[in-house]
Design a protein around this motif. Structure first.
Motif, short mmCIF file in Angstrom:
data_model
loop_
_atom_site.label_atom_id
_atom_site.label_comp_id
_atom_site.label_asym_id
_atom_site.label_seq_id
_atom_site.Cartn_x
_atom_site.Cartn_y
_atom_site.Cartn_z
N TYR A 280 10.28 47.10 -32.87
CA TYR A 280 10.59 45.76 -33.37
C TYR A 280 11.64 45.04 -32.53
CZ TYR A 280 12.26 42.03 -36.40
OH TYR A 280 12.65 40.81 -36.90
N ILE A 281 11.38 43.75 -32.29
CA ILE A 281 12.37 42.81 -31.78
C ILE A 281 12.04 41.45 -32.40
CG2 ILE A 281 11.01 42.28 -29.69
CD1 ILE A 281 13.73 41.85 -28.25
N ASN A 282 13.05 40.69 -32.73
CA ASN A 282 12.84 39.39 -33.36
C ASN A 282 12.44 38.39 -32.28
OD1 ASN A 282 13.08 36.85 -34.68
ND2 ASN A 282 14.53 37.75 -36.14
N ALA A 283 11.16 38.43 -31.92
CA ALA A 283 10.64 37.58 -30.84
C ALA A 283 9.16 37.34 -31.07
CB ALA A 283 10.86 38.24 -29.48
N ASN A 284 8.70 36.15 -30.66
CA ASN A 284 7.28 35.79 -30.78
C ASN A 284 6.76 35.22 -29.47
OD1 ASN A 284 8.44 35.10 -33.79
ND2 ASN A 284 6.35 35.89 -33.87
N TYR A 285 5.48 35.50 -29.20
CA TYR A 285 4.80 34.81 -28.12
C TYR A 285 4.50 33.39 -28.57
CZ TYR A 285 3.87 39.55 -26.37
OH TYR A 285 4.00 40.83 -25.92
N VAL A 286 4.64 32.45 -27.66
CA VAL A 286 4.33 31.05 -27.94
C VAL A 286 3.41 30.53 -26.85
CG1 VAL A 286 5.27 28.72 -28.27
CG2 VAL A 286 6.57 30.71 -29.08
N LYS A 287 2.35 29.85 -27.26
CA LYS A 287 1.37 29.36 -26.31
C LYS A 287 1.67 27.93 -25.88
CE LYS A 287 -2.38 32.43 -27.22
NZ LYS A 287 -3.80 32.59 -26.92
N VAL B 285 0.00 24.21 -24.28
CA VAL B 285 -1.04 23.34 -24.80
C VAL B 285 -2.44 23.84 -24.44
CG1 VAL B 285 -1.90 20.95 -24.77
CG2 VAL B 285 0.54 21.38 -24.72
N ASN B 286 -2.55 24.60 -23.35
CA ASN B 286 -3.85 25.12 -22.93
C ASN B 286 -4.24 26.42 -23.63
OD1 ASN B 286 -4.21 23.05 -20.96
ND2 ASN B 286 -2.78 24.13 -19.62
N GLY B 287 -3.34 26.94 -24.47
CA GLY B 287 -3.64 28.17 -25.17
C GLY B 287 -3.24 29.42 -24.43
N ASP B 288 -2.49 29.28 -23.33
CA ASP B 288 -2.00 30.44 -22.58
C ASP B 288 -0.62 30.83 -23.08
OD1 ASP B 288 -4.28 30.45 -20.90
OD2 ASP B 288 -3.37 28.86 -19.68
N ILE B 289 -0.37 32.14 -23.14
CA ILE B 289 0.97 32.60 -23.53
C ILE B 289 1.94 32.29 -22.40
CG2 ILE B 289 2.40 34.60 -24.08
CD1 ILE B 289 -0.02 35.84 -25.42
N ALA B 290 2.78 31.28 -22.61
CA ALA B 290 3.68 30.80 -21.56
C ALA B 290 5.15 31.07 -21.88
CB ALA B 290 3.48 29.30 -21.35
N TYR B 291 5.45 31.42 -23.14
CA TYR B 291 6.84 31.58 -23.55
C TYR B 291 6.98 32.76 -24.50
CZ TYR B 291 6.17 26.66 -22.35
OH TYR B 291 5.80 25.50 -21.73
N ILE B 292 8.18 33.29 -24.53
CA ILE B 292 8.60 34.20 -25.59
C ILE B 292 9.83 33.58 -26.23
CG2 ILE B 292 9.56 36.45 -26.15
CD1 ILE B 292 7.83 37.64 -23.95
N ALA B 293 9.73 33.22 -27.50
CA ALA B 293 10.87 32.65 -28.23
C ALA B 293 11.55 33.76 -29.00
CB ALA B 293 10.38 31.56 -29.19
N THR B 294 12.85 33.88 -28.81
CA THR B 294 13.56 34.99 -29.44
C THR B 294 14.96 34.55 -29.86
OG1 THR B 294 14.24 37.31 -29.16
CG2 THR B 294 14.46 35.88 -27.24
#
Length: 707
Positions: A212-219, A221-230
């Motif tokens: 576990y880590i408090n982080a999410n993948y964020v896509k 506009v094109n639907g590609d995983i471009a960020y990790i918000a944590t």
């Protein structure tokens, strides 16, 4: 015959009355049935909402986890089987984020969302519903119409921004079982911010009993995983953070919070001090480079995985001037964003880690800016509310306030007003040297830049100048300060706290300069208050002081003292090299002396005719560059704008050259004009900046080779 006619009329009347009675009865029945149906629907709707609210409220408490132990354990036990080692496969989608498979609990939340938004309860595809909602409540904005849209949303005390933001789906929209697990609660920085199960980052490394880590993948506009918000790392999650960075091949980390704020720890320092090493689990982190700018810092880390005997390099971009309760200056945020983009390694397809403290407010604002900027570059249009909704399907409550939501619009507007075009020093020199003496002034790129500056020059309302206009008695109403005004702090009988002075930033230090005018007759005491209040020890004058009559009211003659009640100014020494330097002491009412250096040119900064030398201006700038002070440098001229603006632009550009071997005169002046629109307001002044920098670079290059 009369009797028969009368009977016929009576029969007709009876028939009409009977038919009317039947119709009234039918209508009454229909009305009653309709009322019953409406009543039942309202009761059913209220029951669903109340049930959903109770369940979502329960889902925010640790006790909820124990009531759902079977479902949760199933989720936890199968997590490794579902993971392909790169990202959470439940988050694999072809388009923008959709919710993870709705279970019995989450369906109630979805039902409530649908009810509140007017969706079909039988449609369980939330993304489809969100698209329907935004087609009705928002629209794509062409970049050419962005400013008009902003002005529309700002009307009536920004009601448009407030309304759009309030309509966004919010709260805990999807399950967060893993984040709420009792073993993971201590790893969350805040008690109400958890990662969604469907998009959370799953750690592969078995350094602990949890992935576990408090982080999410964020896509994007094109639907590609471009960020990790944590969230900002805690003391007990630093190793998890570096594990994630290594696992996801991260080379850029964007940090949007300071380590502390309002007396609270917002994020622990997860890197080493320069030239030192820190160990986090089996990772060693060395800070091999650190650069500090006016609004942000850049660091380069060498990360060593001791278990795998491999080394990688990670760049951190740390925005340091985001207020605790407020929003950043949009142009400063854009310049920061541009630095991140232009220093990204080529062909890097890995996500960018973005974090603040909770990892939702500032983080969401920055990600939206980045994603929508790239989208608008491709298609020429944006849809802010739609993309924020998409982000909130990835991580809860991304973009926390309507002010942050407004900042996305403002920053994008600054992005597209004029592009940032930073040149290397050699490219700059080549472009200026290509301008021949017979090139018409209005056919040069310098003229084009200046015309663009006039088009995008910031405009301030009468309300912005309200304080200045009511308090300025001796400023002749020409050039006045607005929100960046410097207020006098030291109390003085019968005098207020106003002075015609503003804060300005250098390339390296926020509010590193104070720009003002020569004090009018009778205001010398306020000028001395300004110096003492800000502990300024260097004053750069744009004219030889022998030409400024009012200076005799505060500057003593050699070997003398000037009394400016309640202060006393003592002459200490005087010297002349490329500039004239006068050392004085200002003695305050407590008999404490503050040393101050007065620097003035030996000739005019502006020249006319064939002689258009820049020596005197370069000499002033060089003195200021070499000066060692932590306090604001005071820049002073006749109106607090014309020559001061030129000096500040050259000074900041030289700092950029020395720090980064690059220069961007246009953006430098543009940023200065947010503080005072009258800076560099003539084409001649803009040309003077370019000529001075050309001569400075040429002189510096010659001195390097001669040594």
């Amino acid at each position: 015959m009369k009797d028969n006619s009368s009977d016929t009329k009576d029969i007709v009347v009876l028939i009409v009355v009977y038919v009317a009675g039947v119709l009234v009865s039918v209508a009454a029945v229909v009305i009653v049935v309709a009322c019953v149906i409406v009543f039942k629907r309202k009761r059913a709707k209220m029951k669903i909402i109340e049930t959903g609210n109770r369940n979502r409220q329960a889902a925010r408490t640790p006790e909820f986890v124990s009531t759902m132990e079977d479902q949760e354990q199933l989720l936890l036990s199968n997590r490794h089987n579902r993971s392909n080692g790169t990202y959470n496969p439940e988050f694999e989608m072809n388009t923008l984020p959709r919710p993870h498979i709705i279970n019995e609990i989450d369906s109630l939340s979805a039902t409530v969302i649908h009810e509140n938004r007017g969706y079909d309860n039988n449609d369980r595809n939330i993304v489809h519903s969100l698209h329907n909602y935004h087609e009705e409540n928002s629209c794509d904005i062409q970049v050419t119409e962005l400013l008009n849209r902003i002005e529309e949303l700002k009307k009536d005390n920004e009601q448009g921004f407030k309304r759009e933001f309030a309509l966004l789906p919010s709260g805990e929209l999807h399950t967060c079982f893993v984040g709420k697990h009792k073993d993971n609660l201590a790893k969350n920085r805040y008690k109400t911010t958890f990662p969604y199960d469907h998009s959370r980052v799953i750690l592969k490394e078995e350094h602990e009993s949890t992935d576990y880590i408090n982080a999410n993948y964020v896509k994007d506009v094109n639907g590609d995983i471009a960020y990790i918000a944590t969230q900002g790392p805690r003391a007990n999650t630093v190793t998890d953070f570096w594990t994630m960075v290594w696992q996801e091949d991260i080379c850029q980390v964007v940090m949007l919070t300071n380590l502390t704020g309002e007396g609270k720890v917002k994020c622990i320092q997860y890197w080493s001090e320069p030239a030192k090493s820190m160990r986090y689990g089996h990772f060693t982190v060395d800070t091999i480079e650190e650069r500090h700018y006016a609004h942000y810092s850049i660091r380069k880390f060498k990360v060593c995985n001791r278990k795998k005997h491999k080394i990688r390099f990670v760049h951190q971009y740390h925005y340091t001037m985001w207020p605790d309760h407020g929003i950043p200056d949009p142009l400063s945020l854009v310049i920061f964003h541009n630095h991140v983009l232009r220093t990204k390694p080529d062909q890097t397809m890995y996500p960018v880690v973005v974090h603040c403290s909770a990892g939702i407010g500032r983080t969401g604002t920055y990600i939206a800016l980045d994603a929508l900027f790239k989208e608008c570059n491709k298609n020429g249009k944006i849809n802010v509310s739609e993309y924020v909704t998409f982000m909130r399907a990835c991580r809860m409550n991304m973009v926390q306030t309507y002010e942050q939501y407004k900042t996305i619009f403002s920053a994008l507007n600054e992005e597209f007003k004029a592009y940032i075009n930073t040149k290397t020093t050699s490219e700059f020199l080549e472009s200026v040297n290509d301008l021949t003496a017979d090139t018409p002034a209005n056919q040069t790129f310098i003229y084009t830049e200046f015309e663009k500056l006039l088009q995008i020059q910031p405009e301030y309302s009468d309300n912005d100048y309200k304080v200045s206009k009511t308090r300025a008695l001796n400023s002749n109403g020409k050039i006045l300060p607005h929100k960046y005004i410097v207020y006098l702090q030291s109390p003085f009988p019968d005098r207020g706290n106003f002075i015609n002075a503003i804060h300005a930033s250098t390339y390296l230090k926020n509010n590193g300069l104070i720009v003002t005018q020569y004090p009018p007759l009778g205001d010398a005491v306020d000028f001395l208050r300004l110096i003492l209040d800000n502990k300024s020890d260097i004053i750069i004058c744009m004219d030889p002081l022998s030409e400024i009559q009012s200076c005799s009211t505060w500057l003593p003659e050699p070997s003398s003292t000037k009394k400016v009640v309640p202060y006393e100014v003592l002459f200490k020494s005087e010297s002349q090299t490329d500039v004239k330097v006068t050392n004085i002491d200002i003695v305050n009412i407590e008999a404490l002396a503050q040393p101050v250096v007065i620097v003035e040119p030996k000739g005019p900064l502006r020249t006319t005719g064939e002689s258009q030398g820049t020596l005197h201006l370069r000499s002033l700038v060089s003195y200021a560059i070499d000066a060692s002070t932590e306090n604001p440098i005071i820049i002073i001229d006749r109106d607090g704008a014309s020559l001061s603006g030129v000096f500040c632009a050259v000074f900041n550009s030289v700092q950029q050259i020395n720090m980064d071997d690059s220069v961007d005169v246009f953006t430098t002046v543009r940023q200065l004009q947010t503080r005072r629109p009258e800076f560099c307001s003539t084409l001649n002044d803009y040309w003077l900046i370019y000529r001075t920098l050309r001569d400075y670079i040429g002189t510096t290059t010659k001195s390097i080779y001669s040594n």
